[in-house]
Write an enzyme that holds these catalytic residues in place. Structure first.
Site, PDB file in Angstrom:
ATOM      1  CD  GLN A  12      -3.003  -0.881   2.313  1.00 51.33           C
ATOM      2  OE1 GLN A  12      -4.183  -0.634   2.113  1.00 51.33           O
ATOM      3  NE2 GLN A  12      -2.536  -1.025   3.530  1.00 51.33           N
ATOM      4  CE1 TYR A  99       6.995   6.492   5.343  1.00 52.04           C
ATOM      5  CE2 TYR A  99       8.402   4.816   4.340  1.00 52.04           C
ATOM      6  CZ  TYR A  99       7.859   6.090   4.327  1.00 52.04           C
ATOM      7  OH  TYR A  99       8.176   6.957   3.319  1.00 52.04           O
ATOM      8  CE1 TYR A 125       3.463  -4.218  12.780  1.00 53.67           C
ATOM      9  CE2 TYR A 125       2.249  -2.795  14.285  1.00 53.67           C
ATOM     10  CZ  TYR A 125       2.859  -2.998  13.067  1.00 53.67           C
ATOM     11  OH  TYR A 125       2.890  -1.995  12.130  1.00 53.67           O
TER      12      TYR A 125
END
Length: 300
Positions: A12, A99, A125
């Site tokens: 994305q 990111y 995560y």
């Protein structure tokens, strides 16, 4: 001409970066079809061979719940890979762009998180993303780390498109209403990244600009509020929805258990990025309208 290595160009964010970075130099896209990203030595050799001026890492392990049972894989891709990229960028004198996530914060309270707030991730995560941030800060001089939230796009798999499919097939729908954040389109992430990179490259004091920045639109909502705005746009576009307004309900997080614990507060203060790079970030609603309109045209 600048050489720009872009990792994971078909995701994305990667797809939008491939477009946004093109005017800045020669983009050399490296995807998983070319090299196994878990083979770090081979990947680093491939990047070093290009001798890039800029390395943009759009790759990540993003399966939040799966990470709970695959911590080694999550840390390899979200922590060790960025660490190796940081070391390589430092050796080459390249700028590293990476990111990160709102998941690095503990996710409580109602205040907007600032970049210098204490971090305390709730999930594997989040822990892996934080480890990647720390590795870059420790091993690289020139870097930009963008912490973002609730990423979606006209392409790929994401919340916006999932909600549309559910609303077309179900008359009843419950969505969590006590997790608060800002839906962030991949295109905005890519456009802001390009602006920041240009300023970084032309700055006489790159060390002053290097750092962690929040990147998200203005305003916040819940997943329930986000979904409601999606349904409003769908109806305005004359899409046929099975979902009835009276059967669309907000529910607490506890009613929708998941393997990984989610932060309830993902509010990100964006003053630092706006002031540093002379930006005015748009509202999440205006960005959703643009992305929804793009999806209507694209319809993958």
């Amino acid at each position: 001409m600048k050489n720009i290595v872009l990792l994971a160009p078909t995701g994305q964010v990667g797809f939008e970066l491939n477009r946004a970075l093109s005017p800045l130099g020669k983009v050399i896209a490296i995807g998983r079809g070319q090299v196994d990203f878990t083979n770090l030595s081979e990947l680093m050799a491939m990047i070093e061979n290009v001798n890039p001026d800029i390395i943009v890492n759009a790759s990540a392990y993003t399966a939040v719940d799966k990470a709970e049972s695959e911590p080694e894989q999550a840390f390899l891709l979200n922590a060790e890979l960025p660490k190796q990229l940081a070391k390589l960028a430092n050796t080459l004198g390249a700028l590293l762009v990476h990111y990160s996530s709102d998941y690095v914060y503990k996710g409580d309270g109602e205040n907007f998180w600032q970049e210098n707030n204490p971090v305390a991730p709730l999930s594997v995560y989040g822990q892996s993303k934080l480890a990647g941030d720390n590795a870059i800060m420790e091993n690289c001089q020139n870097y930009l780390i963008f912490r973002t939230s609730w990423v979606y796009a006209a392409r790929g798999h994401n919340f916006m498109k999932t909600m549309i499919k559910l609303a077309q097939s179900k008359e009843n729908l419950n969505v969590v209403n006590d997790q608060i954040g800002s839906p962030t389109p991949a295109r905005l992430i890519a456009d802001v990244s390009a602006i920041a990179i240009v300023k970084m490259l032309t700055s006489d004091d790159k060390a002053k600009l290097s750092g962690v920045y929040h990147l998200a639109p203005q305003g916040t909502t819940s997943w329930y509020g986000y979904a409601g705005e999606i349904f409003k746009l769908a109806r305005q576009a004359n899409m046929e929805l099975a979902l009835k307004d009276e059967n669309f309900h907000g529910i607490p997080t506890e009613s929708y258990p998941t393997p990984a614990k989610r932060p309830k507060n993902s509010r990100l203060n964006v003053k630092k990025i706006e002031q540093t790079f002379d930006l005015t970030l748009p509202t999440w609603q205006s960005q959703l309208e643009l992305t929804f309109a793009e999806w209507l045209e694209y319809q993958d």
